[in-house]
Design an enzyme around this catalytic site. Structure first.
Site, PDB file in Angstrom:
ATOM      1  N   ASP A   1       0.838  -1.200   0.000  1.00  0.00           N
ATOM      2  CA  ASP A   1       0.000   0.000   0.000  1.00  0.00           C
ATOM      3  C   ASP A   1       0.873   1.251   0.000  1.00  0.00           C
ATOM      4  O   ASP A   1       2.107   1.155   0.069  1.00  0.00           O
ATOM      5  CB  ASP A   1      -0.964  -0.009   1.205  1.00  0.00           C
TER       6      ASP A   1
ATOM      7  N   ASN B   1      -7.918  -1.843  13.958  1.00  0.00           N
ATOM      8  CA  ASN B   1      -9.325  -2.010  13.557  1.00  0.00           C
ATOM      9  C   ASN B   1      -9.508  -3.201  12.610  1.00  0.00           C
ATOM     10  O   ASN B   1     -10.541  -3.349  11.985  1.00  0.00           O
ATOM     11  CB  ASN B   1      -9.834  -0.718  12.895  1.00  0.00           C
TER      12      ASN B   1
ATOM     13  N   HIS C   1      -7.683  -3.721   9.913  1.00  0.00           N
ATOM     14  CA  HIS C   1      -7.347  -3.454   8.514  1.00  0.00           C
ATOM     15  C   HIS C   1      -6.116  -4.252   8.078  1.00  0.00           C
ATOM     16  O   HIS C   1      -5.254  -4.590   8.876  1.00  0.00           O
ATOM     17  CB  HIS C   1      -7.239  -1.953   8.208  1.00  0.00           C
TER      18      HIS C   1
ATOM     19  N   GLU D   1      -9.642  -0.649   4.860  1.00  0.00           N
ATOM     20  CA  GLU D   1     -10.279  -0.219   6.102  1.00  0.00           C
ATOM     21  C   GLU D   1     -11.663  -0.879   6.245  1.00  0.00           C
ATOM     22  O   GLU D   1     -12.246  -1.306   5.239  1.00  0.00           O
ATOM     23  CB  GLU D   1     -10.464   1.305   6.069  1.00  0.00           C
TER      24      GLU D   1
HETATM   25  C1  GLP Z   1      -0.318   0.691   8.485  1.00  0.00           C
HETATM   26  C2  GLP Z   1      -0.131  -0.155   7.245  1.00  0.00           C
HETATM   27  C3  GLP Z   1      -0.514  -1.593   7.486  1.00  0.00           C
HETATM   28  C4  GLP Z   1       0.116  -2.092   8.767  1.00  0.00           C
HETATM   29  C5  GLP Z   1      -0.408  -1.263   9.902  1.00  0.00           C
HETATM   30  C6  GLP Z   1       0.094  -1.743  11.271  1.00  0.00           C
HETATM   31  O1  GLP Z   1      -1.587   1.200   8.611  1.00  0.00           O
HETATM   32  N1  GLP Z   1      -0.865   0.324   6.138  1.00  0.00           N
HETATM   33  O2  GLP Z   1      -0.111  -2.390   6.377  1.00  0.00           O
HETATM   34  O3  GLP Z   1      -0.183  -3.444   8.948  1.00  0.00           O
HETATM   35  O4  GLP Z   1       0.026   0.055   9.689  1.00  0.00           O
HETATM   36  O5  GLP Z   1       1.270  -1.097  11.615  1.00  0.00           O
HETATM   37  P1  GLP Z   1       2.112  -1.402  12.910  1.00  0.00           P
HETATM   38  O6  GLP Z   1       2.859  -2.640  12.600  1.00  0.00           O
HETATM   39  O7  GLP Z   1       3.001  -0.223  13.061  1.00  0.00           O
HETATM   40  O8  GLP Z   1       1.167  -1.570  14.024  1.00  0.00           O
END
Ligand code: GLP
Length: 248
Positions: free
Chosen positions: A67, A135, A137, A142
């Site tokens: 992404d 959440n 995602h 989302e």
């Molecule tokens: C972002 C990314 C996700 C990732 C999420 C969790 O929103 N788009 O792909 O899984 O963060 O991040 P973290 O590992 O920092 O909790």
């Protein structure tokens, strides 16, 4: 869905890196989808260490980012293109032409369509490594009552904006939208690894462990539709009250 317990983030990183190395040993030109966030950092550190000790060759690997924030130039320190480059690609022998990122500065609808086409041409991932948002995602898919199946632009949820604000300087305008591989694009991967670490993820992981339905308001539940998903959660993220066995 197979659940594997890791002792801590570094143990988790080694386990995930080992899976990637095995994948590349079997198929040197494997296409791998890579996540961002804090969770996969130990995995990238471990991959770099594996490369430095000669255990793995990335020269034919094709890497696709999952992404990207819309509107952030690739040289912005919070751009996901920059993240992957800085934490992983620049330390190993991946070839520039095998690095695929979403074009954050293009029209988001066009950028998404172009990326899906590139994925299709390349044959979709042999392996997708995923993180998870609080959440539920995945990538930037989302919660929504209707989910776009393939790569698409997305408005970020308030809880995602709040969670990711920590990466931006105080007062800096944070991106409100992104472009992401869709759950349909992700589910075309041959193998999926979902990583979760830290206490902040225990609640979302408990929900995933207990769920028996596909709920578009909880995008991680789409992973139940795939036949080869391995969850690697560390001790802190492991759902409370669930037995923490090496595999379950
Ligand atoms: C972002 C990314 C996700 C990732 C999420 C969790 O929103 N788009 O792909 O899984 O963060 O991040 P973290 O590992 O920092 O909790």
């Amino acid at each position: 869905m197979r659940w594997i317990a890791a002792e801590n983030p570094s143990d988790q990183g080694c386990m995930a890196a080992e899976i990637i190395c095995r994948c590349l040993q079997k198929k040197p030109d494997a296409l791998i989808a890579f996540p961002t966030g804090s969770t996969p950092l130990p995995m990238y550190a471990s991959l770099v260490a594996c490369y430095q000790s000669g255990q793995v060759d990335f020269s034919r690997m094709r890497g696709f980012n999952l992404d990207e924030y819309a509107g952030l130039p690739p040289e912005h320190p919070q751009s996901y293109a920059f993240f992957l480059w800085e934490n992983f690609y620049r330390h190993v022998n991946v070839q520039q032409q095998n690095i695929f990122v979403l074009d954050a500065l293009a029209d988001p609808v066009q950028a998404a369509a172009d990326y899906e086409e590139k994925l299709k041409q390349a044959g979709y991932p042999d392996l997708a490594i995923l993180g998870i948002g609080i959440n539920g995602h995945i990538g930037f898919n989302e919660p929504a009552s209707v989910q776009e199946a393939f790569c698409h632009p997305v408005q970020l949820a308030p809880e995602t904006l709040a969670a990711n604000a920590r990466f931006f300087s105080p007062g800096e305008k944070t991106p409100q939208s992104a472009v992401t591989m869709g759950m349909g694009s992700i589910l075309k991967s041959r193998k999926i690894i979902l990583l979760a670490s830290g206490k902040g993820k225990a609640k979302v992981m408990a929900r995933l462990k207990q769920m028996t339905q596909i709920d578009p308001m909880f995008p991680a539940s789409f992973l139940f539709l795939h036949r080869d998903v391995t969850v690697i959660a560390d001790r802190d993220a492991w759902p409370q009250g669930e037995m923490m066995t090496a595999e379950s």
